[in-house]
Design a protein around this motif. Sequence first.
Motif, PDB file in Angstrom:
ATOM      1  N   LEU A  48      17.784 -35.919  33.530  1.00 25.84           N
ATOM      2  CA  LEU A  48      18.162 -35.665  32.145  1.00 25.84           C
ATOM      3  C   LEU A  48      18.219 -36.978  31.373  1.00 25.84           C
ATOM      4  O   LEU A  48      17.811 -37.062  30.219  1.00 25.84           O
ATOM      5  CB  LEU A  48      19.512 -34.944  32.097  1.00 25.84           C
ATOM      6  N   ASN A  49      18.754 -38.019  32.029  1.00 24.80           N
ATOM      7  CA  ASN A  49      18.728 -39.372  31.483  1.00 24.80           C
ATOM      8  C   ASN A  49      17.875 -40.240  32.397  1.00 24.80           C
ATOM      9  O   ASN A  49      17.528 -39.829  33.511  1.00 24.80           O
ATOM     10  CB  ASN A  49      20.144 -39.949  31.380  1.00 24.80           C
ATOM     11  N   PRO A  69      17.277 -37.608  24.445  1.00 29.62           N
ATOM     12  CA  PRO A  69      17.422 -37.409  22.999  1.00 29.62           C
ATOM     13  C   PRO A  69      18.214 -36.171  22.619  1.00 29.62           C
ATOM     14  O   PRO A  69      18.796 -36.114  21.544  1.00 29.62           O
ATOM     15  CB  PRO A  69      15.975 -37.314  22.509  1.00 29.62           C
ATOM     16  N   ASP A  70      18.245 -35.147  23.499  1.00 32.92           N
ATOM     17  CA  ASP A  70      18.947 -33.908  23.169  1.00 32.92           C
ATOM     18  C   ASP A  70      20.331 -33.844  23.800  1.00 32.92           C
ATOM     19  O   ASP A  70      20.957 -32.785  23.831  1.00 32.92           O
ATOM     20  CB  ASP A  70      18.125 -32.696  23.611  1.00 32.92           C
ATOM     21  N   GLY A  71      20.825 -34.971  24.282  1.00 30.87           N
ATOM     22  CA  GLY A  71      22.145 -35.015  24.891  1.00 30.87           C
ATOM     23  C   GLY A  71      23.203 -35.436  23.890  1.00 30.87           C
ATOM     24  O   GLY A  71      22.992 -35.395  22.673  1.00 30.87           O
ATOM     25  N   ASP A 244      28.260 -39.038  32.544  1.00 31.98           N
ATOM     26  CA  ASP A 244      27.568 -38.691  31.301  1.00 31.98           C
ATOM     27  C   ASP A 244      27.748 -37.222  30.926  1.00 31.98           C
ATOM     28  O   ASP A 244      27.540 -36.845  29.772  1.00 31.98           O
ATOM     29  CB  ASP A 244      26.078 -39.030  31.398  1.00 31.98           C
ATOM     30  N   GLY A 245      28.153 -36.387  31.882  1.00 37.30           N
ATOM     31  CA  GLY A 245      28.418 -34.976  31.575  1.00 37.30           C
ATOM     32  C   GLY A 245      29.884 -34.666  31.371  1.00 37.30           C
ATOM     33  O   GLY A 245      30.263 -33.495  31.311  1.00 37.30           O
ATOM     34  N   CYS A 246      30.728 -35.690  31.243  1.00 40.13           N
ATOM     35  CA  CYS A 246      32.163 -35.436  31.113  1.00 40.13           C
ATOM     36  C   CYS A 246      32.461 -34.705  29.808  1.00 40.13           C
ATOM     37  O   CYS A 246      31.707 -34.780  28.837  1.00 40.13           O
ATOM     38  CB  CYS A 246      32.954 -36.748  31.192  1.00 40.13           C
ATOM     39  N   GLY A 247      33.567 -33.989  29.805  1.00 45.80           N
ATOM     40  CA  GLY A 247      33.963 -33.243  28.620  1.00 45.80           C
ATOM     41  C   GLY A 247      35.264 -32.522  28.883  1.00 45.80           C
ATOM     42  O   GLY A 247      35.896 -32.696  29.930  1.00 45.80           O
ATOM     43  N   PHE A 248      35.657 -31.696  27.949  1.00 46.84           N
ATOM     44  CA  PHE A 248      36.916 -30.971  28.082  1.00 46.84           C
ATOM     45  C   PHE A 248      36.681 -29.637  28.777  1.00 46.84           C
ATOM     46  O   PHE A 248      35.698 -28.943  28.531  1.00 46.84           O
ATOM     47  CB  PHE A 248      37.546 -30.768  26.706  1.00 46.84           C
ATOM     48  N   LEU A 307      20.316 -21.519  33.764  1.00 49.27           N
ATOM     49  CA  LEU A 307      19.870 -21.359  32.380  1.00 49.27           C
ATOM     50  C   LEU A 307      19.515 -22.691  31.713  1.00 49.27           C
ATOM     51  O   LEU A 307      19.148 -22.707  30.538  1.00 49.27           O
ATOM     52  CB  LEU A 307      20.968 -20.677  31.561  1.00 49.27           C
ATOM     53  N   ARG A 308      19.641 -23.776  32.443  1.00 55.57           N
ATOM     54  CA  ARG A 308      19.390 -25.106  31.859  1.00 55.57           C
ATOM     55  C   ARG A 308      17.921 -25.245  31.452  1.00 55.57           C
ATOM     56  O   ARG A 308      17.036 -24.865  32.176  1.00 55.57           O
ATOM     57  CB  ARG A 308      19.758 -26.198  32.870  1.00 55.57           C
TER      58      ARG A 308
END
Length: 308
Positions: A48-49, A69-71, A244-248, A307-308
């Motif tokens: 992805l990166n 670019p779409d991240g 890079d995929g971290c989040g809530f 679904l990615r």
Amino acid sequence: MADFQANSRPFTELDRSGRTRRLRRLAEAALTAYDVPVARLTPLGHGLNTTFRVDGADGHRYVLRVQRPDGPGAAQVRSELAWLAALRRETGLVVPLPVPTRGRDLVTVVADPAVPEPRTCVLCHWVEGRFVDERLSAPQLYAVGEFTARLHLHGARMNGLDRGRVDDLTDFGRTQVDGFSAAVVDRAVALAGGDERIRETVARVRAVRAELGFGADVFGLVHGDLHQENYLFHRGRVRAVGFDGCGFGHYAYDLAVAHAALGRLPQREELREALLDGYRSVRPAAATTDPEVLDAFAALRDLQLRLR
């Protein structure tokens, strides 16, 4: 003539090695923003990166990441690096340490004529250690569980950062107020060729999320992709990369990723129990380790990857 044609082909028509060559030139440009004497630049991976190992003339090693670019955009990437810096500053957890640019920014945005979009780039110090998979042991997974729980304790304090949700169903879902809305689910079913079982998975996860609630004891900033390729060991200590995929999200989502990733190993039951024991040693009352909760989030994770 062949070299000219290769350089003039549209980026989207290139194979993986061709894209990496283009992005290497962009990476070289990005490195000029840092006070790092570069001796060698080596591609590490293009998923992805795209990442490069940077060997410095000063004897230090680094990792340069060229963002897709779409991240996440530059502001969200800055938030990721702000969390990493805070983890290094405020805890004993070993995670990548961001390197600021000469202008003291945590990111640099670079354009190259041979790459269609400007790319956000980040530089971090190299994390020493080795990845282990088939030979993972129960003590190692106990340590991973402890690490994950301490990561969540810190993530509970990081509410102000600009990061998205890790549990949104699809990329389209991330653009919506509700990542599980009817429109998101309808699109997901269509994308999966009409598989109506998706609705059952979503309903199950909705129910689990509602039961858990969204208090700081169960919900906060999480890694989002914590499996064997993103944690490593050095001198008996766990370290983590790939933020890079971290989040809530719910802490159970993070733990479910690590738990489910052990499923193909013959010693999976022993490793999974050690993982949960290690987590409970730090957060003993956590609803996060409930088997039904973990199963629901593991099913969601499988669906997201599909679904990615």
